[in-house]
Scaffold this motif. Structure first.
Motif, short mmCIF file in Angstrom:
data_model
loop_
_atom_site.label_atom_id
_atom_site.label_comp_id
_atom_site.label_asym_id
_atom_site.label_seq_id
_atom_site.Cartn_x
_atom_site.Cartn_y
_atom_site.Cartn_z
N ASP A 57 -3.58 0.64 -0.98
CA ASP A 57 -4.04 -0.24 0.10
C ASP A 57 -4.68 -1.50 -0.50
N GLU A 69 8.73 -0.21 5.07
CA GLU A 69 8.45 1.20 5.35
C GLU A 69 9.69 1.96 5.82
N ARG A 114 0.46 5.59 -1.76
CA ARG A 114 0.08 4.34 -1.09
C ARG A 114 -1.05 3.65 -1.81
#
Ligand code: ZN
Length: 426
Positions: A67, A55, A65
């Motif tokens: 997940d 990150e 993003r």
């Protein structure tokens, strides 16, 4: 430059980082990172490792993003041995075998590979392509991102070229990479079997006409031979593979599957990229493989489908230090599956490999056998973002759940090419 993607939230991230290929104890090292992340840009991995570190990369802030929601993230599988292009299933022979006929008996009666050859010759390129496209979608659905594909159901110039051109076209038309292998030496075609000099004539045809033509058109990277009783003997195999080498095609070989022919020693002498099957190898063969860079590719799907009891001696090969790979051998006669997870299950239960060893052989070692370990097979900076995400908490559950597809998402060059649910870039 395209927008970056950050994958995080995995229960386990298997990087397979480190110098490939793996031998012996190193096979068990899957480079597991807890709370890991992968950052992708332009189809390549730009950062991978602990989440905080990834990150901190300048691209991470603006990245979309993805997940992984507690699932397992690992490199896409590399299936280094398939017979992708064929016209039809051989379910009729499957039933014959169950009721007592052996694979070789069926072959002697014109079934087996020759059955697939006559169907392929009669099939149009479009029909073959459609079937292959459907299979490739299935490969992706089981977490595979690169496959090797062999010709070998054509056995004349026009039909072999038809198959090899399809490898090229399919590579361009869909996401998975296809590595092309010329297997004109699969069996002696029927029209040569009636002549006394048939085998010799067919080998000459392969060497004098097919190989030069296929090499000139750059339709294959590798040349393969089925070195087996009823197919090609050791001397013929040597002749064909040496001729292939002269044309720039690296050797691969089907060896010691139903009988011991000496194909393994030949593979090692020729510096073959891989030596596949190996059910009947002896101790000297194992030693030779262990000292070489030739990959021992095990295909337990064949033994399972044929109902054979003798699997390849994987543990002896691992203990000796050979480079192992696992592949499906997807083909209509002996291994009709595209599922690498099922092959991992067989590797664990029948070859007594651990889940970690099985995953290593199906990723980085398989990539090495295709000469692509610098591009694929592990999650490392600079490599292609070829990633599979499995809907399990622990990587050992991938082989544990046999015959089930726990693959959730497959990513090729940074693009989602298969997803079981709505998991998508948000
Ligand atoms: Zn094969």
């Amino acid at each position: 430059m395209s927008i970056a993607t950050l994958i995080s939230g995995a229960s386990q991230l298997l990087t397979l980082r480190g110098r490939g290929p793996r031998r012996g104890n190193a096979l068990a090292n899957v480079g597991l990172v807890k709370n890991g992340a992968v950052l992708i840009a332009d189809g390549l991995i730009v950062a991978v490792g602990p989440r905080a570190q990834v990150e901190a990369h300048p691209f991470a802030r603006s990245a979309q993003r993805l997940d992984a929601a507690g699932r397992v993230v690992l490199p896409g599988f590399v299936d280094s041995h398939t017979h992708l292009i064929h016209a039809a299933s051989r379910a009729d022979e499957y039933e014959l075998r169950i009721t007592g006929a052996s694979y070789e008996e069926i072959a002697r009666r014109g079934g087996g590979i020759l059955n697939s050859v006559s169907k392929l010759r009669a099939a149009t390129s479009d029909a073959l392509k459609q079937r292959a496209h459907a299979a490739l979608k299935q490969f992706a659905a089981y977490g595979t991102t690169t496959i090797e594909a062999k010709s070998g159901y054509g056995l004349d110039l026009a039909s072999e070229v038809k198959i090899l051109k399809l490898h090229k076209e399919l590579s361009a038309e869909q996401h998975l990479d296809i590595v092309s292998t010329f297997l004109g030496a699969h069996v002696i075609p029927g029209e040569f079997r009636t002549r006394p000099s048939g085998a010799k004539d067919y080998v000459s045809l392969l060497i004098d006409e097919l190989l030069p033509d296929i090499a000139a058109q750059k339709l294959a990277e590798f040349c393969d031979v089925f070195c087996e009783r009823g197919a090609f003997n050791l001397a013929q195999s040597k002749q064909i593979l040496e001729a292939g080498k002269l044309h720039g095609l690296r050797p691969r070989i089907h060896a010691e599957q139903l009988s011991r022919t000496g194909g393994t020693q030949l593979a090692v002498k020729l510096g073959a990229a891989s030596c596949d099957h190996l059910e009947k190898i002896n101790r000297a063969d194992i030693r030779a493989l262990a000292k070489s860079k030739t990959v021992a590719t095990l295909l337990p799907g064949c033994d399972f489908h044929l109902g054979l009891k003798q699997y390849a001696p994987a543990r002896d090969l691992i203990d000796a230090g050979a480079i192992l790979a696992l592949a499906t051998d997807y083909n209509p006669g002996t291994s009709p599956t595209v599922s690498m997870p099922m092959i991992l299950s067989l590797a664990c239960t029948q070859l007594r490999m651990t889940p970690a060893e099985a995953i290593t052989t199906a990723t980085i070692n398989a990539a090495y056998s295709l000469g692509r370990d610098k591009q694929i097979g592990s999650l490392e900076v600079g490599k292609l973002a070829d990633i599979s995400i499995f809907d399990v908490d622990d990587y050992r559950e991938i082989p544990y759940y046999f015959g089930m597809n726990t693959c959730h998402t497959t990513i090729k060059r940074g693009q989602i090419v298969y997803s079981k649910s709505s998991l998508s870039a948000a």
